[in-house]
Every structure is written in C-alpha cells, then in structure tokens.
Write an enzyme that holds these catalytic residues in place. Structure first.
Site, PDB file in Angstrom:
ATOM      1  CD  GLU A  95      -6.106  -7.600 -10.603  1.00  0.00           C
ATOM      2  OE1 GLU A  95      -6.348  -8.536 -10.990  1.00  0.00           O
ATOM      3  OE2 GLU A  95      -6.614  -6.856  -9.763  1.00  0.00           O
ATOM      4  CB  CYS A 108     -11.055   1.657 -12.487  1.00  0.00           C
ATOM      5  SG  CYS A 108     -10.558   2.065 -10.825  1.00  0.00           S
ATOM      6  CB  CYS A 115      -1.590   0.705  -1.766  1.00  0.00           C
ATOM      7  SG  CYS A 115      -1.985   2.019  -0.999  1.00  0.00           S
ATOM      8  CB  CYS A 119      -6.696   0.570   3.881  1.00  0.00           C
ATOM      9  SG  CYS A 119      -6.236   2.407   3.721  1.00  0.00           S
ATOM     10  CB  CYS A 122      -7.958  -1.943   0.973  1.00  0.00           C
ATOM     11  SG  CYS A 122      -7.409  -1.688  -0.896  1.00  0.00           S
ATOM     12  CB  CYS A 356     -14.521  -0.577  -4.750  1.00  0.00           C
ATOM     13  SG  CYS A 356     -14.667   0.645  -5.830  1.00  0.00           S
TER      14      CYS A 356
END
Ligand code: SAH
Ligand code: SF4
Length: 364
Positions: A95, A108, A115, A119, A122, A356
């Site tokens: 995305e 962005c 990832c 975290c 996230c 975010c």
C-alpha cells in the site's frame, strides 16, 4: 519469456550508461532512456520516439520495463487522503498513501512487503515479513500515483468541471515520505538506489529537502546513510524514552538501545547539517505519562531535533488505545518549551485505514 529479459526499471543512470556503451550506442542515450523510464513512466520501448528505430527494436528484444498494478484506490471522507493498493509481479501486495495538507501533497512509500520488526502496536508489523521491494517497485509507487493524478485530471477536463479542474489541475506531488510498510534501512541497497532516482533531475526530480526517511533506529545503517552525501531528512520512531518500555513496544530496541540510536542520529544531524525528527506515537496509559514527557524532553534537548507527536491510530485486535485530546495537549505542554520545536500531527485517513501504522494487506 518476459522474465528472461532484464528489467530496466530499477537501474541507475550509471548502469544504463554502462549498458548503452556496451551496445555501441552513444552514452547520452542512457539519459534519454532514464527520462523515459522514470520521468515519463513509459513501459513501451516503441513509444520512445527520440530513440532510433533500430535501438528501440534492440531494446525491446532484450529488455522490459516492469510496472506495479494499481488494484484498488480508496479516498477518505474529507477527500484529503487516498490509499492505493498495488499488486506486484509475484502477486504480493503493498500500500501507498497520498496525503493532501494545504499546498503539500505527500506520497508515503512502502519499502518492504510486511515488516520483520514486529512492533506490538503496528499493523504492518503484525503481517510478518514477506520480502524486500526492488528499487523499481519503490520508485514505481510514485510513477503510478503521478499517472493516477494526471489521468484523473483528464477525466475532470472531459466532464467540463472547470472549477474542479482549476483546483486540481496543478496537483503535483510535493513531498515523499518513506514511512509506509516496512523498515527502509533493512532494505538499504534498494531504498538508497530508489532515493537517488527520486532525487535525480532526470528521474523524479525531488529535492532532498522534500524526501524523508523514517526508521525504527537501525544503528549501523544510520551511520552508513550519513556517509552517502545525500542529506535527505531523517525521522526516528522513538515512541518511548525508556529502554525497558521501548523494548516492549519495539523489540528491535534490544539490539539497538536508545543511547546507541541517539548517538547515531546525532551524528546524522551533524553530518547533514539539519535537525532530525523524533516521531512519538502517544498510546493511552503506555507512553503518555508526565514521566514519559519529562524524559522525552531531556532527550529532545540533547539533539538538534523537532518532536512530532501523533495520537495512536487504533488497530483492530492489538488492544492499544489512543489517549484523549486533553492528554495529548498535556503531554505537549510538558515538552514545550522545554524542547523548542514540538508539533502534534493530526491523524487523517483513519476511515480508510490509511493512517500511520494501519497499513496492512491480506496474504495472497
Ligand atoms: N519502519 C519505519 C517506517 C514505517 S512505520 C519506522 O518504524 O519508522 C511509520 C510510522 O508509523 C512510525 O513512526 C511508527 O511509529 C508509526 N506507527 C505505527 N503504528 C502506528 C499506529 N497504529 N498509530 C500511529 N502511528 C503508528
Ligand atoms: Fe516495522 Fe515500523 Fe511497523 Fe515497527 S513501526 S513494525 S519498524 S513498519
């Protein structure tokens, strides 16, 4: 068949020059090719009309130009945010997000599918890590969004909405933030090459001041980036000033503790002669106390930086909540004026999960 040919999207100008010289063509043709691939976003060699027919034919026989496929776009209710879902050659999905704030139009970018850093707050981290994006795939997010903006303006024109046209006609991407899915410094080589193309006047032509890379704090790569002479802006996702807490939020902190990260970003700031940004996501009852704010302001005073606060965007199933507005203001009031530059970023695009840390795609 296509796969046996070499993909030109992702090659640097130097690499194109090498290839052009090898084929006994004049070196300047590499520049023309570079402009076609990146600035114009062309994928059909036959349309590159300022190259000789023979050269175009040879290119077509030996090379191809990849393109990521836009499979979905969503717009936030207020129209300021658009989220793009792209499908890659191997059917993985990523995305990218377009953010309009006044005259600023920011894209962005993602650098990885998923990832690895996991975290706890996230959404991307919860996807796990699939693979790095290639240089071409990183740059192509901008090329495709540029195309989308200009195609849409054509539609507006043909429908005769002159007012809308006037308003949107000049819409150009002004800023690039490398803050989407993935940890860019763990895909260092491809990301750096992409940044060079994004920066190059013959490529996408963004000044380094308009390019920001966000990292969770991969220490050796921060030092490496400082030596590249690129001077792009650096943003550090700190999220807690205490190691024991940051470790729980961002497990990578066990490998690179706060002290080491701060030393590295300080070096980056000095070397590139600019302030860094400290990103701090405020999570209710986790990192939003007075004690957190005081410790953060101590850190903020120790390095040339600007602190950017953002209230947590809730992600289903993760169990974290955003603090109420008063808590955010109180936190800011402790930081400022202890630290001279503190901003509270308004979160937008939550209705389409484009804010975010909400970027996440289903497995193929
Ligand atoms: N991996 C890099 C870049 C991508 S993450 C990094 O961590 O910096 C982009 C930013 O989104 C980071 O600053 C991260 O702290 C923030 N973020 C992640 N999840 C979030 C959420 N749910 N709400 C608000 N911000 C979030
Ligand atoms: Fe990865 Fe950044 Fe999300 Fe952490 S915050 S999981 S480093 S994308």
């Amino acid at each position: 068949m296509k796969k046996e040919k070499l993909n030109l999207k992702g090659l640097s100008l130097e690499e194109l020059e090498e290839f052009v010289l090898e084929t006994n063509e004049k070196k300047y043709k590499a520049k023309q090719l570079f402009i076609w691939v990146y600035k114009k976003g062309e994928t059909d060699f036959l349309k590159m009309t300022d190259l000789s027919k023979e050269f175009r034919k040879r290119l077509k026989e030996n090379f191809w130009i990849s393109q990521i496929k836009k499979v979905k776009t969503e717009k936030s209710k207020d129209g300021s945010i658009e989220k793009f879902l792209f499908e890659l050659e191997d059917k993985e999905k990523i995305e990218s997000v377009l953010i309009r704030e006044g005259k600023r139009v920011t894209v962005c970018l993602s650098t990885q599918v998923g990832c690895a850093l996991n975290c706890s707050f996230c959404a991307t981290g919860k996807m796990g890590f699939k693979r790095n994006l290639s240089t071409g795939e990183i740059v192509d997010q901008i090329i495709q969004i540029k195309k989308y903006l200009s195609d849409r303006q054509d539609v507006v024109k043909s429908e005769g909405f002159f007012e809308t046209l006037r308003a949107s006609h000049k819409e150009k991407i002004t800023h690039i933030v490398i803050m989407g899915m993935g940890e860019p410094l763990l895909n260092y080589k491809n990301t750096l090459k992409a940044i060079k193309v994004i920066h190059s006047k013959l490529g996408l032509g963004f000044s380094v001041k308009k390019i920001t890379l966000s990292t969770s704090g991969i220490v050796p790569e921060i030092y490496k980036l400082a030596e590249e002479g690129l001077k792009i802006k650096l943003s550090l996702s700190l999220n807690s000033p205490f190691d024991h807490k940051r470790e729980l939020l961002m497990p990578i902190n066990k490998k690179y503790p706060i002290k080491e990260i701060l030393k590295a970003v300080k070096h980056y700031a000095k070397k590139t002669d600019q302030r860094i940004t400290i990103e701090y996501v405020l999570i209710k009852d986790i990192n939003d106390s007075k004690e957190d704010a005081l410790k953060l302001s101590e850190i903020g005073r120790g390095i040339p930086c600007k602190i950017n606060l953002i209230a947590y965007n809730e992600v289903e199933g993760l169990g974290f909540e955003k603090p109420d507005e008063k808590k955010v203001t109180d936190f800011k009031d402790i930081l400022y004026p202890r630290c001279p530059a503190v901003t509270v970023r308004k979160s937008k695009g939550e209705d389409i999960k484009a804010a975010c840390g909400q970027l996440k795609v289903e497995s193929k």
